[in-house]
Motif scaffolding. Structure first.
Motif, mmCIF file in Angstrom:
data_model
loop_
_atom_site.group_PDB
_atom_site.id
_atom_site.type_symbol
_atom_site.label_atom_id
_atom_site.label_comp_id
_atom_site.label_asym_id
_atom_site.label_seq_id
_atom_site.Cartn_x
_atom_site.Cartn_y
_atom_site.Cartn_z
ATOM 1 N N ARG A 3 0.818 -1.208 0.000
ATOM 2 C CA ARG A 3 0.000 0.000 0.000
ATOM 3 C C ARG A 3 0.849 1.254 0.000
ATOM 4 N N ASP A 88 -0.396 3.019 -3.348
ATOM 5 C CA ASP A 88 -1.259 4.175 -3.086
ATOM 6 C C ASP A 88 -0.539 5.375 -2.490
ATOM 7 N N TYR A 89 0.450 5.136 -1.626
ATOM 8 C CA TYR A 89 1.072 6.230 -0.873
ATOM 9 C C TYR A 89 2.592 6.131 -0.950
ATOM 10 N N PHE A 111 -3.631 8.432 6.941
ATOM 11 C CA PHE A 111 -4.437 8.469 5.721
ATOM 12 C C PHE A 111 -5.805 7.820 5.937
ATOM 13 N N ASP A 112 -5.836 6.712 6.650
ATOM 14 C CA ASP A 112 -7.080 5.948 6.809
ATOM 15 C C ASP A 112 -8.078 6.618 7.752
ATOM 16 N N GLY A 115 -10.286 9.915 5.721
ATOM 17 C CA GLY A 115 -10.970 9.838 4.436
ATOM 18 C C GLY A 115 -10.119 10.146 3.231
ATOM 19 N N GLU A 116 -10.750 10.052 2.071
ATOM 20 C CA GLU A 116 -10.036 10.159 0.797
ATOM 21 C C GLU A 116 -9.590 11.573 0.452
ATOM 22 N N GLU A 117 -10.049 12.573 1.207
ATOM 23 C CA GLU A 117 -9.614 13.944 0.941
ATOM 24 C C GLU A 117 -8.218 14.226 1.493
ATOM 25 N N ASP A 119 -4.499 14.128 1.434
ATOM 26 C CA ASP A 119 -3.453 13.959 0.427
ATOM 27 C C ASP A 119 -2.049 13.936 1.027
ATOM 28 N N ARG A 171 -0.392 11.035 -1.148
ATOM 29 C CA ARG A 171 -1.186 10.135 -1.968
ATOM 30 C C ARG A 171 -0.593 10.163 -3.377
ATOM 31 N N ASP A 173 -1.655 9.228 -6.358
ATOM 32 C CA ASP A 173 -2.509 9.752 -7.423
ATOM 33 C C ASP A 173 -2.476 11.279 -7.472
ATOM 34 N N THR A 174 -2.453 11.902 -6.294
ATOM 35 C CA THR A 174 -2.417 13.366 -6.239
ATOM 36 C C THR A 174 -1.115 13.898 -6.810
#
Length: 319
Positions: A3, A88-89, A111-112, A115-117, A119, A171, A173-174
């Motif tokens: 992860r 992911d990170y 991170f967990d 939430g997904e906001e 970064d 994150r 993806d960011t």
């Protein structure tokens, strides 16, 4: 599948790098839950390859020789590796840092938990002093040697709370969407230049997109404060390069502050002994932490004024 990845970007720090790698190899997470990416930017590429072989027994480690110099580029290489492997990170630590055993576990908790906001997750950085702490190094200067301790518990970071580049996670993806770290900012090579702000610029962009930052005091590591950084000369150099970095990133804002910088320099000059009330005052050695901090702010202002051509400062004021 992993992860998170721990990324160590290094340049000719073979004396301290093995301890950093060892600390990350002994994390509380299972070996399948995280990867270790070492991005070696050192100039002797053959030696890099040879040096990296000693870590071949660490099953979740990849040692990469990156021939394009620069910390920002090395960080971006590690980010791309994460994206390619579906991680992911990514958590960055310096090559002279020692991660606590639960470092990555606590970053994931950060991170967990919100939430997904979220970064960005940053953690505590405790100093490993290479020599006794100088009297002139007051609390206001701790950030320049990457000391971070905001206390409290796991929480969303306050607006005024910053993270150190030696202990910060993103994150993936960011980072991909925002283009990663700017390669026009940040350190390159041996440290002869101290250009910075690559993290600041990225964090500003994350804030603009609504991303949240989390501080976790238990996502901690120890960071070496080298003897060469514990000199007034290094701090003066660091402050001059900070002015350059800020000017490159936000020139108009810096120019707007020129008049205030000039006033600050004049006020500082009045506080030093009479024989130092020239440009010599910017090199005046003092053990007074507050006065030395003021001197550094004057050095910062002087460099901004020169970069701006003294714009915004009336001629009669300079006279």
């Amino acid at each position: 599948m992993a992860r998170i990845a721990a990324a160590i970007c290094t340049w000719n720090r073979y004396d301290v790098l093995p301890k950093a790698i060892e600390s990350v190899a002994k994390q509380s997470l299972g070996k399948h839950e995280y990867k270790i990416f070492v991005i070696d930017n050192s100039p002797d590429h053959d030696y890099c390859e040879e040096f990296g072989k000693q870590f071949a027994h660490i099953e979740n480690l990849e040692y990469v020789v990156e021939k394009i110099a620069g910390l920002s580029n090395a960080r971006n290489v590690a980010t791309r590796m994460c994206a390619e492997q579906g991680i992911d990170y990514i958590a960055y630590l310096d090559d002279d840092a020692i991660a606590r055993p639960e470092w990555l576990e606590k970053i994931l908790e950060g991170f967990d938990s919100f939430g997904e906001e979220v970064d960005v997750v940053g953690g505590r950085v405790d100093p490993m002093w290479s020599m006794p702490r100088p009297r002139w190094l007051g609390p206001k200067l701790e950030g320049y040697v990457s000391i971070v301790n905001w206390g409290g518990e796991l929480r969303l970071a306050e607006e005024s709370e910053w993270f150190a580049g030696t202990n910060i996670a993103f994150r993936v993806d960011t980072l991909q969407v925002l283009g990663g770290f700017s390669t026009t900012l940040g350190r390159t090579g041996s440290g002869a230049t101290l250009l910075s702000n690559e993290e600041t610029q990225l964090l500003d962009r994350i804030k603009e997109t609504g991303g949240k930052r989390v501080y976790h005091p238990d996502a901690a590591l120890d960071h070496l404060v080298e003897e060469k950084r514990l000199s007034r000369q290094w701090f003066r150099k660091r402050m001059a390069w900070q002015a350059t970095s800020d000017f490159l990133m936000k020139a108009e804002e810096c120019i707007e502050q020129c008049a205030g910088h000039w006033e600050n320099i004049l006020e500082y000059s009045a506080m030093v002994p009479p024989r130092e009330r020239t440009l010599r005052g910017l090199m005046y050695d003092t053990d007074d932490a507050e006065l030395f901090h003021w001197q550094l702010s004057a050095i910062y202002g002087w460099n901004v004024l020169n970069l701006a051509g003294f714009e915004g400062v009336a001629e009669e004021e300079v006279a």
